[in-house]
Design a protein around this motif. Structure first.
Motif, PDB file in Angstrom:
ATOM      1  N   ASP A 137       0.829  -1.214   0.000  1.00  0.00           N
ATOM      2  CA  ASP A 137       0.000   0.000   0.000  1.00  0.00           C
ATOM      3  C   ASP A 137       0.865   1.267   0.000  1.00  0.00           C
ATOM      4  O   ASP A 137       0.473   2.297  -0.531  1.00  0.00           O
ATOM      5  N   LEU A 138       2.043   1.172   0.631  1.00  0.00           N
ATOM      6  CA  LEU A 138       2.936   2.336   0.714  1.00  0.00           C
ATOM      7  C   LEU A 138       3.887   2.431  -0.482  1.00  0.00           C
ATOM      8  O   LEU A 138       4.748   3.299  -0.540  1.00  0.00           O
ATOM      9  N   GLY A 139       3.748   1.508  -1.417  1.00  0.00           N
ATOM     10  CA  GLY A 139       4.624   1.530  -2.585  1.00  0.00           C
ATOM     11  C   GLY A 139       6.040   1.068  -2.288  1.00  0.00           C
ATOM     12  O   GLY A 139       7.007   1.499  -2.916  1.00  0.00           O
ATOM     13  N   LEU A 140       6.169   0.156  -1.300  1.00  0.00           N
ATOM     14  CA  LEU A 140       7.500  -0.332  -0.913  1.00  0.00           C
ATOM     15  C   LEU A 140       7.684  -1.812  -1.256  1.00  0.00           C
ATOM     16  O   LEU A 140       8.647  -2.454  -0.826  1.00  0.00           O
ATOM     17  N   GLY A 141       6.749  -2.327  -2.026  1.00  0.00           N
ATOM     18  CA  GLY A 141       6.734  -3.759  -2.299  1.00  0.00           C
ATOM     19  C   GLY A 141       7.852  -4.255  -3.209  1.00  0.00           C
ATOM     20  O   GLY A 141       8.032  -5.464  -3.381  1.00  0.00           O
ATOM     21  N   HIS A 142       8.633  -3.330  -3.768  1.00  0.00           N
ATOM     22  CA  HIS A 142       9.732  -3.736  -4.661  1.00  0.00           C
ATOM     23  C   HIS A 142      10.974  -4.150  -3.865  1.00  0.00           C
ATOM     24  O   HIS A 142      11.919  -4.692  -4.419  1.00  0.00           O
ATOM     25  N   ILE A 143      10.996  -3.850  -2.558  1.00  0.00           N
ATOM     26  CA  ILE A 143      12.145  -4.257  -1.733  1.00  0.00           C
ATOM     27  C   ILE A 143      11.854  -5.637  -1.153  1.00  0.00           C
ATOM     28  O   ILE A 143      10.785  -5.883  -0.597  1.00  0.00           O
ATOM     29  N   THR A 144      12.812  -6.538  -1.307  1.00  0.00           N
ATOM     30  CA  THR A 144      12.600  -7.927  -0.906  1.00  0.00           C
ATOM     31  C   THR A 144      12.750  -8.103   0.603  1.00  0.00           C
ATOM     32  O   THR A 144      13.781  -7.741   1.170  1.00  0.00           O
ATOM     33  N   LEU A 145      11.740  -8.664   1.245  1.00  0.00           N
ATOM     34  CA  LEU A 145      11.831  -8.978   2.672  1.00  0.00           C
ATOM     35  C   LEU A 145      12.446 -10.361   2.839  1.00  0.00           C
ATOM     36  O   LEU A 145      12.073 -11.312   2.151  1.00  0.00           O
ATOM     37  N   CYS A 146      13.402 -10.468   3.779  1.00  0.00           N
ATOM     38  CA  CYS A 146      14.155 -11.712   3.940  1.00  0.00           C
ATOM     39  C   CYS A 146      14.200 -12.173   5.401  1.00  0.00           C
ATOM     40  O   CYS A 146      15.108 -11.793   6.148  1.00  0.00           O
ATOM     41  N   PRO A 147      13.230 -12.978   5.844  1.00  0.00           N
ATOM     42  CA  PRO A 147      13.287 -13.516   7.209  1.00  0.00           C
ATOM     43  C   PRO A 147      14.515 -14.412   7.392  1.00  0.00           C
ATOM     44  O   PRO A 147      14.906 -15.124   6.470  1.00  0.00           O
TER      45      PRO A 147
END
Ligand SMILES: [Zn+2]
Length: 288
Positions: A137-147
């Protein structure tokens, strides 16, 4: 693309040489022969907009891939609503800062599993899903989250737990901390087969394409019955695990991970040593 190597945080030698600002890191790492830099927000997301933008500019100029380590306090499996709220905020703040810094990935610790592991994992999955939605929603979905796989047995973060988290969304990638797995699984890595098993498990859960580009943390580590005790450097040879067998598999499988070295104080020097080991193994294997 290709495999990339870099440090987590800043080596003592950087300061000893008179450098002061992390904005100088991309050039310094590039001159050393490295390709990545993990910026750690260990105790909270604090970076000025000016520094963030300088870092981005310099990283692009010197071909350094920036990744971020989110604050250590994150616990997506917390029982208290307040802690969950803060944990989500830490990840969103890391992504927001990361966006300014031009970061490609944000690594985070999933949380604690002191009670029932299954329940903790289900809660973490639920919360992570909400974080992903908020990030989109904030337009940050292009950064990969890595648990990340974690080193203490009472933490959420066995290899399988992390891979199950990553199955939530196809953009997620695991941070496979081989030192942590070594510590939590009582000295797991003794032979190349032990590394092979890990890489095969990742492929089984996420498929070949995602397994190829995982995020990797590597260092030597000391452990006890409860798991992780302390990260050491490559010079501290009394502690495992060894990088060479893993490097061989990265090469043989054409993998292109980002390999971040978490050695104490000499993380950049050791990242370069990991790269040297990889290149040597590649030369040897390609001849046979
Ligand atoms: Zn970590």
């Amino acid at each position: 693309m290709g495999i990339k190597f870099g440090p987590s945080g800043i080596s003592q030698s950087f300061y000893d040489e008179g450098h002061k600002s992390s904005a100088e890191m991309p050039e310094w790492l590039h001159k050393m022969g490295l390709e990545a830099y993990e910026y750690s927000f260990s105790r909270g997301v604090r970076i000025s907009e000016k520094l963030a933008l300088q870092l981005k500019e310099n990283a692009e100029k010197f071909n350094i891939t920036i990744t971020i380590h989110a604050p250590y306090y994150i616990n997506l499996a917390a029982a208290e609503e307040e802690k969950i709220k803060n944990s989500k905020r830490y990840i969103i703040e890391s992504l927001t800062a990361g966006n300014l810094m031009g970061a490609k990935r944000v690594t985070f610790h999933p949380g604690s599993a002191s009670l029932d592991r299954r329940e903790a994992l289900d809660r973490a999955k639920r919360v992570l899903k909400e974080v992903i939605k908020e990030a989109d929603d904030l337009g940050l979905g292009h950064i990969t989250l890595c648990p990340e796989t974690m080193g203490k047995k009472n933490q959420l973060g066995t290899l399988e737990e992390v891979l199950e988290l990553c199955q939530l969304d196809e953009r997620l990638l695991p941070t496979v901390d081989f030192a942590h797995l070594h510590a939590r699984d009582n000295g797991r890595f003794k032979s190349i087969e032990d590394y092979e098993e890990v890489l095969n498990t990742i492929e089984k859960y996420l498929g070949k394409d995602r397994a190829k580009v995982i995020h990797v943390h590597f260092s030597r580590i000391e452990f006890t019955e409860q798991g992780e005790k302390k990260h050491w450097t490559l010079l501290d040879k009394e502690y495992g695990p060894e990088f060479e067998p893993l490097a061989q598999l990265f090469y043989e499988r054409n993998m292109e991970p980002i390999v971040i070295c978490e050695s104490r104080e000499r993380m950049a020097e050791d990242a370069l040593e990991l790269k040297r080991i990889y290149q040597e193994v590649a030369k040897r294997v390609s001849k046979t």
